[in-house]
Design an enzyme around this catalytic site. Sequence first.
Site, PDB file in Angstrom:
ATOM      1  N   PHE A   1       3.688   4.498   1.997  1.00 10.87           N
ATOM      2  CA  PHE A   1       3.294   3.334   1.551  1.00 10.87           C
ATOM      3  C   PHE A   1       4.617   2.025   1.971  1.00 10.87           C
ATOM      4  O   PHE A   1       5.462   2.347   1.728  1.00 10.87           O
ATOM      5  CB  PHE A   1       3.207   3.105   0.190  1.00 10.87           C
ATOM      6  CG  PHE A   1       2.192   1.515  -0.446  1.00 10.87           C
ATOM      7  CD1 PHE A   1       0.765   1.599   0.325  1.00 10.87           C
ATOM      8  CD2 PHE A   1       2.961   0.074  -0.911  1.00 10.87           C
ATOM      9  CE1 PHE A   1       0.474   0.055  -0.094  1.00 10.87           C
ATOM     10  CE2 PHE A   1       2.341  -0.941  -0.884  1.00 10.87           C
ATOM     11  CZ  PHE A   1       1.421  -1.371  -0.387  1.00 10.87           C
ATOM     12  N   THR A   2       4.228   1.496   2.895  1.00 12.36           N
ATOM     13  CA  THR A   2       4.604   0.048   3.271  1.00 12.36           C
ATOM     14  C   THR A   2       6.174   0.022   3.020  1.00 12.36           C
ATOM     15  O   THR A   2       7.425   0.250   2.850  1.00 12.36           O
ATOM     16  CB  THR A   2       4.239  -1.592   3.699  1.00 12.36           C
ATOM     17  OG1 THR A   2       3.235  -1.659   2.609  1.00 12.36           O
ATOM     18  CG2 THR A   2       3.262  -0.462   5.025  1.00 12.36           C
TER      19      THR A   2
ATOM     20  N   PHE B   1       5.019  -6.552   9.095  1.00 16.19           N
ATOM     21  CA  PHE B   1       2.973  -6.761   9.436  1.00 16.19           C
ATOM     22  C   PHE B   1       3.243  -7.978   8.326  1.00 16.19           C
ATOM     23  O   PHE B   1       2.137  -8.560   8.576  1.00 16.19           O
ATOM     24  CB  PHE B   1       2.004  -5.718   9.368  1.00 16.19           C
ATOM     25  CG  PHE B   1       2.515  -5.652   6.701  1.00 16.19           C
ATOM     26  CD1 PHE B   1       2.265  -5.343   5.873  1.00 16.19           C
ATOM     27  CD2 PHE B   1       3.721  -4.661   7.446  1.00 16.19           C
ATOM     28  CE1 PHE B   1       2.438  -4.973   4.938  1.00 16.19           C
ATOM     29  CE2 PHE B   1       4.494  -3.613   6.029  1.00 16.19           C
ATOM     30  CZ  PHE B   1       3.592  -4.894   4.411  1.00 16.19           C
TER      31      PHE B   1
ATOM     32  N   TYR C   1      14.090 -15.756 -23.881  1.00 12.90           N
ATOM     33  CA  TYR C   1      14.394 -15.105 -23.355  1.00 12.90           C
ATOM     34  C   TYR C   1      14.352 -13.898 -23.405  1.00 12.90           C
ATOM     35  O   TYR C   1      14.791 -12.534 -22.567  1.00 12.90           O
ATOM     36  CB  TYR C   1      15.975 -15.541 -22.688  1.00 12.90           C
ATOM     37  CG  TYR C   1      16.976 -15.082 -21.509  1.00 12.90           C
ATOM     38  CD1 TYR C   1      16.714 -15.976 -20.308  1.00 12.90           C
ATOM     39  CD2 TYR C   1      17.690 -14.065 -21.791  1.00 12.90           C
ATOM     40  CE1 TYR C   1      17.503 -14.778 -19.662  1.00 12.90           C
ATOM     41  CE2 TYR C   1      18.335 -13.740 -20.905  1.00 12.90           C
ATOM     42  CZ  TYR C   1      18.560 -14.103 -19.625  1.00 12.90           C
ATOM     43  OH  TYR C   1      19.025 -13.603 -18.205  1.00 12.90           O
TER      44      TYR C   1
ATOM     45  N   ASP D   1       3.850   6.892  -7.966  1.00 13.50           N
ATOM     46  CA  ASP D   1       3.342   5.585  -7.351  1.00 13.50           C
ATOM     47  C   ASP D   1       1.895   5.154  -8.374  1.00 13.50           C
ATOM     48  O   ASP D   1       1.176   6.142  -7.666  1.00 13.50           O
ATOM     49  CB  ASP D   1       3.575   5.283  -6.357  1.00 13.50           C
ATOM     50  CG  ASP D   1       2.645   3.619  -5.977  1.00 13.50           C
ATOM     51  OD1 ASP D   1       2.193   3.214  -6.348  1.00 13.50           O
ATOM     52  OD2 ASP D   1       2.683   3.088  -4.628  1.00 13.50           O
TER      53      ASP D   1
ATOM     54  N   LYS E   1      -3.547  -4.497  -9.045  1.00 14.70           N
ATOM     55  CA  LYS E   1      -4.357  -3.556  -8.587  1.00 14.70           C
ATOM     56  C   LYS E   1      -5.167  -2.957 -10.364  1.00 14.70           C
ATOM     57  O   LYS E   1      -5.459  -4.445 -10.620  1.00 14.70           O
ATOM     58  CB  LYS E   1      -3.445  -2.939  -7.644  1.00 14.70           C
ATOM     59  CG  LYS E   1      -2.411  -2.524  -7.374  1.00 14.70           C
ATOM     60  CD  LYS E   1      -2.544  -3.727  -6.168  1.00 14.70           C
ATOM     61  CE  LYS E   1      -1.898  -4.043  -5.464  1.00 14.70           C
ATOM     62  NZ  LYS E   1      -0.394  -3.252  -4.605  1.00 14.70           N
TER      63      LYS E   1
ATOM     64  N   ARG F   1      -4.130  -2.143   9.669  1.00 10.78           N
ATOM     65  CA  ARG F   1      -3.573  -0.511   8.101  1.00 10.78           C
ATOM     66  C   ARG F   1      -2.710   0.563  10.020  1.00 10.78           C
ATOM     67  O   ARG F   1      -4.572   1.541   9.647  1.00 10.78           O
ATOM     68  CB  ARG F   1      -4.116   0.277   7.291  1.00 10.78           C
ATOM     69  CG  ARG F   1      -3.615  -1.107   6.535  1.00 10.78           C
ATOM     70  CD  ARG F   1      -2.700  -0.741   4.899  1.00 10.78           C
ATOM     71  NE  ARG F   1      -1.998  -1.908   5.378  1.00 10.78           N
ATOM     72  CZ  ARG F   1      -1.196  -2.212   4.823  1.00 10.78           C
ATOM     73  NH1 ARG F   1      -0.981  -2.165   3.041  1.00 10.78           N
ATOM     74  NH2 ARG F   1       0.152  -2.944   5.449  1.00 10.78           N
TER      75      ARG F   1
HETATM   76  C1  LIG Z   1       0.164  -2.860  -3.475  1.00 11.60           C
HETATM   77  C2  LIG Z   1       1.020  -1.611  -3.577  1.00 11.60           C
HETATM   78  C3  LIG Z   1       2.430  -2.160  -4.104  1.00 11.60           C
HETATM   79  C4  LIG Z   1       3.682  -2.777  -3.876  1.00 11.60           C
HETATM   80  O1  LIG Z   1       3.021  -3.343  -5.112  1.00 11.60           O
HETATM   81  P1  LIG Z   1       2.794  -5.253  -5.235  1.00 11.60           P
HETATM   82  O2  LIG Z   1       3.545  -4.944  -6.272  1.00 11.60           O
HETATM   83  O3  LIG Z   1       2.632  -5.739  -4.079  1.00 11.60           O
HETATM   84  O4  LIG Z   1       4.679  -5.287  -5.229  1.00 11.60           O
HETATM   85  C5  LIG Z   1       2.855  -0.330  -3.773  1.00 11.60           C
HETATM   86  N1  LIG Z   1       2.363   0.980  -3.841  1.00 11.60           N
HETATM   87  C6  LIG Z   1       0.781   0.355  -3.974  1.00 11.60           C
HETATM   88  C7  LIG Z   1       0.235   1.778  -3.804  1.00 11.60           C
HETATM   89  C8  LIG Z   1       0.238  -0.462  -3.492  1.00 11.60           C
HETATM   90  O5  LIG Z   1      -1.325  -0.529  -3.535  1.00 11.60           O
END
Ligand SMILES: *Cc1c(COP(=O)(O)O)cnc(C)c1O
Length: 418
Positions: free
Chosen positions: A59-60, A385, A7, A150, A193, A318
Amino acid sequence: MVGDEAYAGSRSFYHLVDAVREVYGYPELVPTHQGRGAEHILSQILIKPGDVIPGNMYFTTTRWHQEKAGGSFADVIVDEAHDPASLYPFKGNIDLDKLRRIIAEVGAARIPYISLETNVNMAGGQPVSMANLKATYALCHEQGILVMLDATRALENAWFVQQREAGYAHRSVAEILLEICAQSDGATVSSKKDNLVNIGGFLALRDPELAWRARGLLVAYEGLHTYGGMSGRDMEALACGVREMVDGDDHVRARIGQVEYLGNLLIDAGVPIVQPIGGHGVYLNARAILPHVPQDELPAQSLAAAIYADAGVRTMERGVVSAGRDPATGENRQPRLELVRLAIPRRVYTQAHMEVTAESVVSVCEHADDVGGLAFAYEPNDLRFFLARFRPLPIPAKSTVGIAQRVEPKPPPVGPGS
Ligand SMILES: *Cc1c(COP(=O)(O)O)cnc(C)c1O
């Protein structure tokens, strides 16, 4: 098998700290369950109500967390990014004049940081040049504004810098990645990613004091500071993935090569896509493919549904659905881009899958007249979405039995607000 599930103080956490230091260069690591967990914590520790956060296209989930913390997002990406046909090689770049104007308008004191995305997802997987990054770092630091990356797709960005920017052809992607991050104050990363794992993410920082403030929230929202939302196994796998993605340039070359293969099949067939072809996916220009579907009938969503009905290939809208409503006015935001993203997961598909996908897209485009618009059957309030449901609208004039008519959704679930 070697994951340490303790932990507190899991060895796997320290392996991950070492990997992130080595590959990204950030000394402080705050692990999270995935990217949005990191965005949440970063937004909460830095944004005060009324603040403005400039960024190179929204970004969303990033914008949602900025708004939830009381801030508002200001788009400072170059105009070329909003034009699917522009062949500009760095469509992720910050427009420094737009950024200067925002700073002059609201004052540096109301801008806690700039949110700089590498290889901009919503623009079609488009890179930022090293020259633009450095100019942005210089401008922001001169004004006392932090720069938070990001860095979810920073590896793909490093590849495009190597391919397209003078002076980088003989540098490895590993070196370029370190240089991308070197002058930033921190980064959020979704490890689903570039990092080659199924789940995970992190907030990485330089300032130890800021990192401790982040950990203060981490223990409330994600987990103890030596695992965030991840198991020891996840952290161990992530440490491997972070190193493996830059272990030579072949991985990223093959990965982006597969995306280019699909993109070129579509270009050759005359399908309008965002160009140059992006790093992580191919983006169809739904406005050009379905000119008869007005934006309030959700053209990109309609095209995504038609492709799914045709071949079972799940793409992603998108456009106006992803952009959501302006929290102040309640009106739909109307982005210039109405795109359908065909994002390609790493190490999953073969060339043959790309060919099947291209055949389906081409066939839907050939029968584009048969694709009608959609309306919301269930519209959630937040990040709509993800959970929305749609119903087909009648197809205008002359068409026979259309693709959209085959997309009969089940009735929406009885949920909150419906
Ligand atoms: C996927 C993504 C996120 C969000 O990450 P999650 O792991 O899906 O929560 C943020 N910024 C970018 C550019 C992404 O492609």
